[in-house]
Design a protein around this motif. Sequence first.
Motif, mmCIF file in Angstrom:
data_model
loop_
_atom_site.group_PDB
_atom_site.id
_atom_site.type_symbol
_atom_site.label_atom_id
_atom_site.label_comp_id
_atom_site.label_asym_id
_atom_site.label_seq_id
_atom_site.Cartn_x
_atom_site.Cartn_y
_atom_site.Cartn_z
ATOM 1 N N LEU A 197 20.375 16.353 19.312
ATOM 2 C CA LEU A 197 20.360 16.950 20.649
ATOM 3 C C LEU A 197 19.192 17.926 20.795
ATOM 4 O O LEU A 197 18.534 17.981 21.844
ATOM 5 N N LEU A 198 18.923 18.684 19.728
ATOM 6 C CA LEU A 198 17.816 19.638 19.749
ATOM 7 C C LEU A 198 16.481 18.912 19.880
ATOM 8 O O LEU A 198 15.592 19.343 20.626
ATOM 9 N N VAL A 199 16.328 17.812 19.157
ATOM 10 C CA VAL A 199 15.094 17.026 19.230
ATOM 11 C C VAL A 199 14.898 16.483 20.648
ATOM 12 O O VAL A 199 13.794 16.550 21.204
ATOM 13 N N LEU B 14 11.813 16.827 23.405
ATOM 14 C CA LEU B 14 11.083 15.649 23.870
ATOM 15 C C LEU B 14 11.133 15.571 25.388
ATOM 16 O O LEU B 14 12.117 15.955 26.017
ATOM 17 N N ARG B 15 10.083 15.057 25.986
ATOM 18 C CA ARG B 15 10.086 14.868 27.441
ATOM 19 C C ARG B 15 11.091 13.784 27.823
ATOM 20 O O ARG B 15 11.215 12.772 27.140
ATOM 21 N N LYS B 16 11.787 14.015 28.921
ATOM 22 C CA LYS B 16 12.819 13.076 29.340
ATOM 23 C C LYS B 16 12.269 11.676 29.593
ATOM 24 O O LYS B 16 12.960 10.679 29.377
ATOM 25 N N TRP C 214 12.650 9.536 26.322
ATOM 26 C CA TRP C 214 13.915 9.036 25.797
ATOM 27 C C TRP C 214 14.911 8.559 26.852
ATOM 28 O O TRP C 214 15.765 7.725 26.567
ATOM 29 N N LEU C 215 14.802 9.067 28.085
ATOM 30 C CA LEU C 215 15.781 8.694 29.103
ATOM 31 C C LEU C 215 15.726 7.200 29.449
ATOM 32 O O LEU C 215 16.782 6.556 29.559
ATOM 33 N N PRO C 216 14.542 6.602 29.612
ATOM 34 C CA PRO C 216 14.514 5.151 29.872
ATOM 35 C C PRO C 216 15.097 4.334 28.719
ATOM 36 O O PRO C 216 15.735 3.291 28.956
ATOM 37 N N ILE C 217 14.898 4.792 27.476
ATOM 38 C CA ILE C 217 15.467 4.089 26.320
ATOM 39 C C ILE C 217 16.979 4.144 26.380
ATOM 40 O O ILE C 217 17.668 3.144 26.139
ATOM 41 N N ALA D 130 12.602 9.321 19.256
ATOM 42 C CA ALA D 130 13.623 9.301 20.303
ATOM 43 C C ALA D 130 14.773 8.360 19.934
ATOM 44 O O ALA D 130 15.948 8.685 20.149
ATOM 45 N N TRP D 131 14.441 7.202 19.367
ATOM 46 C CA TRP D 131 15.470 6.238 18.970
ATOM 47 C C TRP D 131 16.378 6.828 17.886
ATOM 48 O O TRP D 131 17.604 6.674 17.936
ATOM 49 N N THR D 132 15.791 7.515 16.929
ATOM 50 C CA THR D 132 16.569 8.156 15.867
ATOM 51 C C THR D 132 17.480 9.236 16.436
ATOM 52 O O THR D 132 18.656 9.333 16.082
ATOM 53 N N ALA D 133 16.933 10.055 17.333
ATOM 54 C CA ALA D 133 17.721 11.132 17.930
ATOM 55 C C ALA D 133 18.870 10.581 18.777
ATOM 56 O O ALA D 133 19.990 11.103 18.735
#
Length: 323
Positions: free
Chosen positions: A46-48, A52-54, A57-60, A188-191
Motif C-alpha cells: 500500500l505504501l509503494v 507511485l503515480r495512479k 497502477w490504476l489501469p493495471i 506496480a504488479w508486485t505491490a
Amino acid sequence: MIWPITTGLIAGALWALAFIAPGMIEPFGATDLTVVRYSVFGASSLLVLAFLRKKIWLPILRSNWLLILILAITGNTVYYLCLSESLQRSGTLLPTMIIGTLPVVMAFLGSLRNKTFSPARFLLPALFIMGGIVSHALHSYWSGPLVSTSELSVIGLILALAALASWAFYGIRNAEFLTQEKETNIVAWTALTGVATIVTLIPVAALLPSGPHSILQGATIGSGTLILWGLILGLLSSWVATWFWNIASRSLAGDVLGYLIVSETVFAIIYAFIIEQRLPTATELINVTLLVSGVSLGIRAASKGSRHQNDVNLYGQEGGGGA
C-alpha cells in the motif's frame, strides 16, 4: 539471460528464509508468522502504491483485478492454508516430498505450455532434481524420529497435492501474464499482488489453525521476535523476492523458472548448516550437488530447446535451412 536467472536465484534465496523463521519465533506458531508476514507484505505494498503515480497502477488494477486476486490466493493464502494443514495432519516428510517436486512439475508444465517439451531434454534434469529431493527427505527421516500414524493421513496427502497445484498454477499463470504484457510495471504488479494478498488473508486467517499461545488469541509475550521475523519475511521473502521473481518471470520460459525454484531448497539447506554451525555431511553434500546439477542441466537443455524452436519458427523447418 544471466540477469533474469540471477533474479530468480535471489528470489529463491529470500524465500528460503521462511524455512528457518518458524524455529526462531517460539512459542508462536506458523499461523502467527504467516499473518504478520503477509500483513507486512500488504501494508508495504500500500505504501509503494501511495508513492507511485495512479496512472501507473490504476489501469493495471482495473483491467486485471480478478487475475491479481486469483494469483494472490493461489500463490500465498490458499497455498499456505493447504500446506500448513497438511503438515499438521501428515507430519513433515510427506508434504516436503510432494512440495519438493514443484521444480519438476513447473518445468514440465512450462515446457508443455511453451510447446518446447522434449522427453530427452527433460528426463535427466528431472532425475537429478528428484534424486536430490528424495535423498534429502529420506536422510532427514532416518535421522529423525520414527514416523507416526498421522503421516499416513489421506487428507494430508490431498492437501499437499492441492498446495502443489496451487503454487504451480500461480507460477505458470503469473509468468504468462508478465511475458504477454510487457508494458506492465513490475513494481506496480508486485505491490498490487501484496495488497490482494492481505485482502484475501483476512477471511482465510479465520480458518488457519492457531495454538494456545497465538497473537490471534491475544498473546504478546515474545512477540518482539515474531514481529522482527514477520518484517524480514514480509519485506524480503514476500516483497523483494516477489519483485525479483516477477523480473525473472517476464524474461524466462516456464520450464527454466521451474528449475530455478530449486534454489529455494538449496539455500534452505545452506541456512540450516549456518544455524547449526556445521559443515554438510557426505550425504547432504551429494544431495545439494544433485540439485544444483539438475538445475544446470535443465537450464542448458531449455536454452537449447528455445534456440531450436526459434530456428523452426524463423525458417519454417528444423535445422535452420532455407525453403
